[in-house]
Design a protein around this motif. Structure first.
Motif, PDB file in Angstrom:
ATOM      1  N   ASN A   1       1.004  -1.587  -0.289  1.00 38.52           N
ATOM      2  CA  ASN A   1      -0.150  -0.450  -0.080  1.00 38.52           C
ATOM      3  C   ASN A   1       0.835   1.596  -0.032  1.00 38.52           C
TER       4      ASN A   1
ATOM      5  N   ASN B   1       0.211   4.153  -2.670  1.00 37.27           N
ATOM      6  CA  ASN B   1       0.504   5.629  -2.867  1.00 37.27           C
ATOM      7  C   ASN B   1       2.100   6.411  -3.186  1.00 37.27           C
TER       8      ASN B   1
ATOM      9  N   ARG C   1       1.071   6.230  -7.031  1.00 40.68           N
ATOM     10  CA  ARG C   1       0.639   8.016  -8.102  1.00 40.68           C
ATOM     11  C   ARG C   1       0.617   8.792  -7.508  1.00 40.68           C
TER      12      ARG C   1
ATOM     13  N   HIS D   1      -8.623   3.247  -8.398  1.00 43.44           N
ATOM     14  CA  HIS D   1      -8.511   2.388  -6.934  1.00 43.44           C
ATOM     15  C   HIS D   1      -8.232   0.609  -6.762  1.00 43.44           C
TER      16      HIS D   1
ATOM     17  N   THR E   1      -9.351  -2.787  -6.296  1.00 39.58           N
ATOM     18  CA  THR E   1     -10.394  -3.968  -5.715  1.00 39.58           C
ATOM     19  C   THR E   1      -9.776  -4.926  -5.173  1.00 39.58           C
TER      20      THR E   1
ATOM     21  N   SER F   1      -7.630  -3.281 -10.617  1.00 35.43           N
ATOM     22  CA  SER F   1      -8.036  -1.967 -10.385  1.00 35.43           C
ATOM     23  C   SER F   1      -8.918  -1.863 -11.130  1.00 35.43           C
TER      24      SER F   1
ATOM     25  N   ARG G   1     -11.964   1.844 -12.061  1.00 39.65           N
ATOM     26  CA  ARG G   1     -12.086   3.348 -12.360  1.00 39.65           C
ATOM     27  C   ARG G   1     -13.400   3.475 -13.561  1.00 39.65           C
TER      28      ARG G   1
END
Length: 540
Positions: A439, A443, A446, A460, A462, A485, A487
């Motif tokens: 994670n 982060n 991104r 995001h 999933t 993922s 969107r």
């Protein structure tokens, strides 16, 4: 004119008795609206008086006009030695404000004497008085003969007397329930046919799936004369579930010629199934008939070659009829036909001659031997095809990443990732915390890219799966990471493989972002000398 078969959905009541299924009032409202749009005739909302949630649902539905479906409340006949008009359960049905009520009563003498602890005659009185009471208040009444098929086997005379009591009291429907789910199709057919000759009221069937025969039993009942099927979306329900309407409906309409819903509504079947699964927070099996992701997936090269010539060779219906689509899987079993069909399916305009196709198939097989799995990671496969055709531009490359983890005396654990990227010729160095190393890495990645590509803020993760590929390697074993993922309702999957779970995760994360950027049109055609580059992959 096709004979009509009425659809009665009990997802919101019987379906919620399934283990792990819980729906809020708003969840139930959302599902009810979808069921109505699809063309369901009766939507059973719950049991008024049994819990506040069900009554709140009925109150909400008073404010929401439906286009087609009739909201129905569920309950039981009055209690032994209690008049129908004095029974709290029946009064709760009236207070719910519905126009239709489904009440169950005992049709197996064993349940009457051993479970209810009353007489056979009193049970007949309970059935008749309850139906008559609700009819006198203007409701459409469906009488559900609980355990009917077991009761008919044990005492057919009494089981039929129960149905006759409901019919004489004015029931609009008599529904035969295979409550234990243990009947066989030939038993269902013969029993329904006998009942059909004995009563004039329209019949319904309510099968459970304990013998994995609920769909077959529903079809047998309709062929024997039943005009209504009661079940749930995706077959959720207590124990092994109720009959799956998602399978019953296309079998009835597309194969047996009955009328259930309009053709344009039938095309929404797959969306309905997946919508309910999403709201109920349940993972749909890939191999679920008709609507599963693998229902029309073809993997073997010979199969794909045949399907491309004529889909009927390996498909029992056209997937578009129920809103699904054909998929061609590319794996170690693939041939050139798989690859070319996959490129067409993914709407990738790749002009591959036979030699290029052979080279890509060879590369796929080599990578699957290493542990990659592209049939479950179509976004990574798309990128591979685009790269081979020179359709991708390097938007970002990795210089380095570093991950720090710390566990303190108070047992708390913190993770921090630092990422150094080259983004369109600009060096970007960022750091971010996270709930675990993957994670934190996500982060940081991104954070480095969102200023350049704002669409990433809407993406995001999933799903995240890790599979050990060589158990004998213990903690040093090679692992495969699959990331899903999403969107704006679209989902895609990517894969990474390494002996280091962080590296495998990075590869899958980077591919997920690269795929979104390509879909958004950020990727441009690259020069031929760039086609060998594999953007965003460490040591591969």
């Amino acid at each position: 004119m096709k004979e009509k078969v009425y659809l009665y959905d009990t997802t919101l009541r019987d379906g919620t008795q399934g283990e792990g299924v819980s729906l809020s009032v708003e969840d139930k409202v959302k599902i009810a609206l979808k069921l109505d749009q699809f063309g369901i005739d009766f939507i059973e909302g719950g049991w008024p008086g049994s819990n506040p949630k069900d009554m709140a649902f009925f109150e909400r539905m008073r404010e929401i006009p439906l286009k087609h479906a009739v909201v129905t409340a569920f309950g039981s006949t009055c209690r032994p030695n209690v008049a129908a008009e004095e029974d709290d359960n029946l009064r709760a049905l009236l207070e719910s404000g519905v126009k239709a009520a489904a009440i169950f009563g005992k049709s197996w003498d064993l349940h009457v004497t051993d479970a209810l602890k009353t007489t056979l005659d009193e049970n007949l009185r309970m059935v008749a008085d309850s139906v008559a009471f609700l009819k006198s208040r203007g409701l459409t009444v469906l009488f559900l003969a609980e355990h009917f098929f077991d009761g008919y086997k044990h005492n057919p005379v009494y089981a039929l007397r129960v149905l006759e009591a409901a019919e004489e009291a004015g029931a609009d429907w008599i529904v035969l329930c295979d409550t234990n789910g243990g009947s066989l199709p030939h038993e269902i057919f013969e029993t329904v046919r006998t009942v059909k000759a004995s009563v004039q009221t329209p019949l319904g069937i309510h099968p459970h799936n304990d013998g994995e025969l609920a769909v077959a039993n529903a079809l047998a009942a309709v062929q024997a004369g039943a005009q209504q099927v009661q079940g749930t979306i995706n077959g959720i329900g207590e124990r092994c579930g109720n009959v799956n309407l998602v399978s019953v409906i296309p079998n009835l309409q597309l194969k047996l010629g009955y009328a259930c819903v309009a053709p344009e509504q039938m095309q929404q079947l797959t969306k309905l199934s997946r919508f309910v699964a999403e709201i109920a927070n349940m993972a749909m099996p890939n191999n679920q008939p008709f609507v599963g992701n693998s229902a029309f997936a073809h993997k073997g090269g010979i199969h794909v070659s045949a399907v491309l010539k004529d889909p009927k060779t390996y498909e029992h219906i056209e997937p578009e009829l129920i809103g699904n689509k054909r998929r061609v899987l590319v794996s170690e079993l693939a041939g050139q036909s798989n690859l070319l069909a996959k490129a067409e399916e993914l709407e990738i305009d790749v002009a591959l001659d036979r030699q290029e196709a052979r080279e890509i198939v060879k590369r796929i097989k080599e990578r699957e031997f290493q542990g990659y799995q592209y049939e479950g990671a179509e976004a990574s496969l798309s990128l591979m095809l685009l790269e081979a055709a020179g359709k991708l531009r390097q938007l970002f490359t990795l210089d380095s990443f570093k991950i720090l983890m710390e566990k303190t005396a108070d047992q708390s654990i913190s993770s921090e990732a630092m990422v150094k990227l080259n983004v369109n010729g600009q060096v970007v160095h960022t750091a971010a915390d996270g709930n675990g190393p993957v994670n934190a890495l996500d982060n940081a990645l991104r954070k480095a890219l969102e200023n350049h590509f704002p669409c990433l803020a809407e993406m995001h993760l999933t799903d995240y799966k890790v599979r050990v590929l060589d158990e004998s390697g213990a903690t040093a074993a090679k692992v495969r990471v699959l990331i899903e993922s999403a969107r704006d309702g679209e989902k895609w999957s990517t894969v990474g493989v390494s002996t280091n779970v962080i590296e495998a995760s990075w590869e899958a994360l980077a591919d997920s972002i690269r795929y979104l950027l390509w879909k958004e049109g950020c990727e441009e055609a690259e020069r031929p000398e760039q086609t060998e580059a594999r953007v965003g992959i460490v040591n591969h």
